[in-house]
Motif scaffolding. Structure first.
Motif, PDB file in Angstrom:
ATOM      1  N   THR A 192      36.163  27.278  45.006  1.00 16.04           N
ATOM      2  CA  THR A 192      37.127  28.287  44.251  1.00 16.04           C
ATOM      3  C   THR A 192      36.160  29.895  44.019  1.00 16.04           C
ATOM      4  OG1 THR A 192      34.937  27.110  41.482  1.00 16.04           O
ATOM      5  CG2 THR A 192      37.206  25.803  42.886  1.00 16.04           C
ATOM      6  N   VAL A 193      36.699  30.333  43.325  1.00 15.71           N
ATOM      7  CA  VAL A 193      36.130  31.620  43.151  1.00 15.71           C
ATOM      8  C   VAL A 193      36.528  32.418  41.324  1.00 15.71           C
ATOM      9  CG1 VAL A 193      35.666  33.849  43.797  1.00 15.71           C
ATOM     10  CG2 VAL A 193      35.831  32.496  45.553  1.00 15.71           C
ATOM     11  N   LYS A 194      35.081  32.280  40.787  1.00 11.77           N
ATOM     12  CA  LYS A 194      35.527  32.443  39.885  1.00 11.77           C
ATOM     13  C   LYS A 194      35.333  34.343  39.092  1.00 11.77           C
ATOM     14  CE  LYS A 194      32.194  31.308  36.815  1.00 11.77           C
ATOM     15  NZ  LYS A 194      33.179  30.128  35.330  1.00 11.77           N
ATOM     16  N   TYR A 195      36.814  34.104  38.250  1.00 16.82           N
ATOM     17  CA  TYR A 195      37.619  35.333  37.890  1.00 16.82           C
ATOM     18  C   TYR A 195      37.455  35.800  37.003  1.00 16.82           C
ATOM     19  CZ  TYR A 195      38.791  36.761  43.115  1.00 16.82           C
ATOM     20  OH  TYR A 195      38.892  37.001  43.922  1.00 16.82           O
ATOM     21  N   LEU A 196      37.545  37.370  35.849  1.00 17.67           N
ATOM     22  CA  LEU A 196      37.646  37.669  34.775  1.00 17.67           C
ATOM     23  C   LEU A 196      39.694  37.489  34.936  1.00 17.67           C
ATOM     24  CD1 LEU A 196      36.883  37.720  32.093  1.00 17.67           C
ATOM     25  CD2 LEU A 196      36.850  40.252  31.631  1.00 17.67           C
ATOM     26  N   CYS A 197      40.236  36.720  33.841  1.00 17.45           N
ATOM     27  CA  CYS A 197      41.922  37.346  34.521  1.00 17.45           C
ATOM     28  C   CYS A 197      42.459  37.207  32.404  1.00 17.45           C
ATOM     29  CB  CYS A 197      42.567  35.273  35.153  1.00 17.45           C
ATOM     30  SG  CYS A 197      41.674  34.941  36.433  1.00 17.45           S
ATOM     31  N   PRO A 198      42.923  38.147  33.097  1.00 20.68           N
ATOM     32  CA  PRO A 198      44.029  38.314  31.537  1.00 20.68           C
ATOM     33  C   PRO A 198      45.103  37.155  31.641  1.00 20.68           C
ATOM     34  CG  PRO A 198      44.530  40.159  32.975  1.00 20.68           C
ATOM     35  CD  PRO A 198      44.161  39.373  33.896  1.00 20.68           C
ATOM     36  N   ALA A 199      44.959  36.727  30.330  1.00 21.19           N
ATOM     37  CA  ALA A 199      45.479  35.118  29.921  1.00 21.19           C
ATOM     38  C   ALA A 199      47.171  34.860  30.583  1.00 21.19           C
ATOM     39  CB  ALA A 199      45.466  34.322  28.928  1.00 21.19           C
ATOM     40  N   ASP A 200      48.654  36.251  30.696  1.00 23.31           N
ATOM     41  CA  ASP A 200      49.161  35.886  30.989  1.00 23.31           C
ATOM     42  C   ASP A 200      49.694  35.914  32.894  1.00 23.31           C
ATOM     43  OD1 ASP A 200      50.876  35.620  28.368  1.00 23.31           O
ATOM     44  OD2 ASP A 200      50.992  38.650  28.861  1.00 23.31           O
ATOM     45  N   ILE A 201      48.159  36.241  33.533  1.00 26.75           N
ATOM     46  CA  ILE A 201      48.599  36.042  35.035  1.00 26.75           C
ATOM     47  C   ILE A 201      47.920  35.217  35.395  1.00 26.75           C
ATOM     48  CG2 ILE A 201      50.162  38.305  35.289  1.00 26.75           C
ATOM     49  CD1 ILE A 201      47.441  39.834  35.789  1.00 26.75           C
ATOM     50  N   ILE A 202      47.524  34.062  34.650  1.00 23.17           N
ATOM     51  CA  ILE A 202      46.229  33.530  35.533  1.00 23.17           C
ATOM     52  C   ILE A 202      46.718  32.688  37.332  1.00 23.17           C
ATOM     53  CG2 ILE A 202      44.549  31.507  35.417  1.00 23.17           C
ATOM     54  CD1 ILE A 202      44.241  31.624  32.725  1.00 23.17           C
ATOM     55  N   PRO A 203      46.059  33.155  37.819  1.00 18.78           N
ATOM     56  CA  PRO A 203      47.310  32.099  39.515  1.00 18.78           C
ATOM     57  C   PRO A 203      45.895  30.949  39.374  1.00 18.78           C
ATOM     58  CG  PRO A 203      44.695  33.031  40.127  1.00 18.78           C
ATOM     59  CD  PRO A 203      44.913  33.695  38.269  1.00 18.78           C
ATOM     60  N   PRO A 204      47.355  30.027  39.973  1.00 15.99           N
ATOM     61  CA  PRO A 204      46.892  28.470  39.651  1.00 15.99           C
ATOM     62  C   PRO A 204      46.285  28.293  41.188  1.00 15.99           C
ATOM     63  CG  PRO A 204      49.726  29.300  40.970  1.00 15.99           C
ATOM     64  CD  PRO A 204      48.463  30.366  40.218  1.00 15.99           C
ATOM     65  N   TYR A 205      46.093  29.387  42.184  1.00 19.54           N
ATOM     66  CA  TYR A 205      45.412  29.415  43.335  1.00 19.54           C
ATOM     67  C   TYR A 205      45.448  30.260  43.944  1.00 19.54           C
ATOM     68  CZ  TYR A 205      49.880  28.385  45.447  1.00 19.54           C
ATOM     69  OH  TYR A 205      50.842  28.637  45.617  1.00 19.54           O
ATOM     70  N   ILE A 206      44.413  30.405  44.819  1.00 19.90           N
ATOM     71  CA  ILE A 206      44.363  31.816  45.486  1.00 19.90           C
ATOM     72  C   ILE A 206      44.638  31.584  47.571  1.00 19.90           C
ATOM     73  CG2 ILE A 206      42.715  34.001  46.570  1.00 19.90           C
ATOM     74  CD1 ILE A 206      41.771  33.596  43.476  1.00 19.90           C
ATOM     75  N   ASP A 207      45.513  31.967  47.778  1.00 22.06           N
ATOM     76  CA  ASP A 207      45.636  31.628  49.907  1.00 22.06           C
ATOM     77  C   ASP A 207      44.571  32.765  50.345  1.00 22.06           C
ATOM     78  OD1 ASP A 207      47.750  29.980  49.913  1.00 22.06           O
ATOM     79  OD2 ASP A 207      48.800  31.818  48.949  1.00 22.06           O
ATOM     80  N   VAL A 208      43.588  31.639  50.839  1.00 18.83           N
ATOM     81  CA  VAL A 208      42.619  32.348  51.846  1.00 18.83           C
ATOM     82  C   VAL A 208      43.522  32.323  53.565  1.00 18.83           C
ATOM     83  CG1 VAL A 208      40.698  32.231  52.807  1.00 18.83           C
ATOM     84  CG2 VAL A 208      40.967  31.784  50.501  1.00 18.83           C
ATOM     85  N   ASP A 209      44.065  33.741  53.840  1.00 15.80           N
ATOM     86  CA  ASP A 209      44.504  33.228  55.581  1.00 15.80           C
ATOM     87  C   ASP A 209      43.945  33.606  56.443  1.00 15.80           C
ATOM     88  OD1 ASP A 209      46.054  33.596  57.328  1.00 15.80           O
ATOM     89  OD2 ASP A 209      46.529  36.182  56.637  1.00 15.80           O
ATOM     90  N   LEU A 210      43.486  32.428  57.177  1.00 13.10           N
ATOM     91  CA  LEU A 210      42.365  32.367  58.151  1.00 13.10           C
ATOM     92  C   LEU A 210      43.711  33.026  59.431  1.00 13.10           C
ATOM     93  CD1 LEU A 210      41.245  28.111  57.150  1.00 13.10           C
ATOM     94  CD2 LEU A 210      40.169  30.817  56.968  1.00 13.10           C
ATOM     95  N   SER A 211      44.491  33.564  59.524  1.00 17.08           N
ATOM     96  CA  SER A 211      45.326  33.198  60.856  1.00 17.08           C
ATOM     97  C   SER A 211      44.438  33.907  61.619  1.00 17.08           C
ATOM     98  CB  SER A 211      46.963  33.359  60.560  1.00 17.08           C
ATOM     99  OG  SER A 211      46.570  35.174  59.647  1.00 17.08           O
ATOM    100  N   GLU A 212      44.136  34.996  61.436  1.00 13.51           N
ATOM    101  CA  GLU A 212      42.528  35.945  62.455  1.00 13.51           C
ATOM    102  C   GLU A 212      41.553  36.004  62.695  1.00 13.51           C
ATOM    103  OE1 GLU A 212      44.050  39.631  61.316  1.00 13.51           O
ATOM    104  OE2 GLU A 212      46.004  39.673  60.788  1.00 13.51           O
ATOM    105  N   LEU A 213      41.227  34.625  62.345  1.00  8.20           N
ATOM    106  CA  LEU A 213      39.225  34.729  62.385  1.00  8.20           C
ATOM    107  C   LEU A 213      39.066  33.453  63.825  1.00  8.20           C
ATOM    108  CD1 LEU A 213      37.948  33.153  59.055  1.00  8.20           C
ATOM    109  CD2 LEU A 213      38.098  35.214  59.708  1.00  8.20           C
ATOM    110  N   ASP A 214      38.299  34.607  64.630  1.00  4.26           N
ATOM    111  CA  ASP A 214      38.402  33.939  65.997  1.00  4.26           C
ATOM    112  C   ASP A 214      36.517  33.269  65.357  1.00  4.26           C
ATOM    113  OD1 ASP A 214      37.728  33.348  68.559  1.00  4.26           O
ATOM    114  OD2 ASP A 214      38.850  35.306  68.684  1.00  4.26           O
ATOM    115  N   VAL A 215      35.850  32.943  66.608  1.00  3.32           N
ATOM    116  CA  VAL A 215      34.859  32.004  66.273  1.00  3.32           C
ATOM    117  C   VAL A 215      33.447  33.005  65.830  1.00  3.32           C
ATOM    118  CG1 VAL A 215      32.858  30.906  67.345  1.00  3.32           C
ATOM    119  CG2 VAL A 215      35.031  30.123  68.222  1.00  3.32           C
ATOM    120  N   GLY A 216      32.577  32.415  65.134  1.00  4.96           N
ATOM    121  CA  GLY A 216      31.427  33.457  64.587  1.00  4.96           C
ATOM    122  C   GLY A 216      32.024  34.074  63.248  1.00  4.96           C
ATOM    123  N   GLN A 217      33.423  34.617  63.330  1.00  4.20           N
ATOM    124  CA  GLN A 217      34.316  35.378  61.878  1.00  4.20           C
ATOM    125  C   GLN A 217      33.900  34.588  60.371  1.00  4.20           C
ATOM    126  OE1 GLN A 217      37.432  37.198  63.580  1.00  4.20           O
ATOM    127  NE2 GLN A 217      36.765  38.927  64.391  1.00  4.20           N
TER     128      GLN A 217
END
Length: 256
Positions: A192-217
């Protein structure tokens, strides 16, 4: 009776006259409501639910035990103040089976990043509504070993509120990540990651894109793509995940 301005000025020498532009500064227009942006996660309507509650007069260990034996969870709803802690406390009890179902379907971290309608009634089967308010679950305590809910805390979430939220991360693109396709492994550092969010747009989750990560990155918190109105409350440079290469011993085992 109409009085010309030069007469009013003599009668009220300290009276100030404002132009339309100055009046606009003194009374600025209401800001446009924030909305979810295309391409960012938004709450799934199928999980929309009104949490039912009843008032609770007292608190304490004995009272809490009695509530749980009756199938109710001792709970509290606060007024939003500084984004995390609040006042205007109301003691309530909610249905254990309803909270257990929501946590089971969503997962505890996703339950804590989703807004609900809380309806406090005189009795669960009563039409007498004491309070109906939008809330964010702030904390939930689960029993060790069984994950049975023990108590839950809610914070009121009106549209103008800014709330501190631990937003869960969802990792995607493992199947096409260059590093993972080479046999490396994903080291998940943050869930999880802590954000200060306006109540109307609290994200249910955040997508983390791994599609371009190589070894060591790795990906750090500053790499996460979120609504621009969200404010990160942790370091931009703090690592979220890393693609770890195979150990020498593992490579030797595979070569034998």
């Amino acid at each position: 009776m109409y009085l010309p301005r030069h007469i009013l000025t003599r009668l009220y020498p300290h009276r100030r006259h404002f132009s339309h532009s100055a009046a606009a500064i003194l009374h600025p227009p209401e800001p446009e409501p924030l909305t979810y942006l295309d391409g960012f996660p938004r709450p799934d309507p199928k999980h929309d639910e009104t949490i039912l509650a009843v008032p609770r007069a007292d608190s304490g260990k004995n009272i809490s035990g009695k509530e749980r034996r009756a199938g109710r969870l001792p709970s509290i709803v606060f007024e939003q103040e500084d984004g995390q802690h609040g006042g205007n406390k109301r003691l309530i009890s909610v249905r254990t089976d309803q909270i257990r179902k929501l946590v089971s379907h969503l997962g505890s971290s996703f339950f804590l990043s989703r807004l609900f309608r809380l309806e406090v009634r005189a009795q669960f089967d009563s039409d007498d509504v004491v309070e109906s308010v939008r809330v964010l679950p702030r904390k939930i305590h689960l029993k060790a070993g069984t994950d049975a809910p023990l108590n839950v805390t809610f914070i009121r979430a009106p549209s103008h509120a800014l709330l501190k939220v631990d937003v869960p991360l969802v990792f995607r693109g493992e199947d096409v990540s260059p590093g993972l396709k080479k046999g490396a492994s994903l080291n998940t550092i943050k869930r999880t990651v802590k954000y200060l969010c306006p109540a109307d747009i609290i994200p249910p989750y955040i997508d983390v894109d791994l599609s371009e990560l190589d070894v060591g990155q790795k990906l750090v918190m500053g790499d996460l793509k979120v609504h621009p109105a969200l404010k990160l409350l942790q370091s931009n440079d703090e690592a979220v995940c890393k693609i770890m290469g195979q150990r020498v011993s593992e490579i030797q085992k595979k070569s034998k």
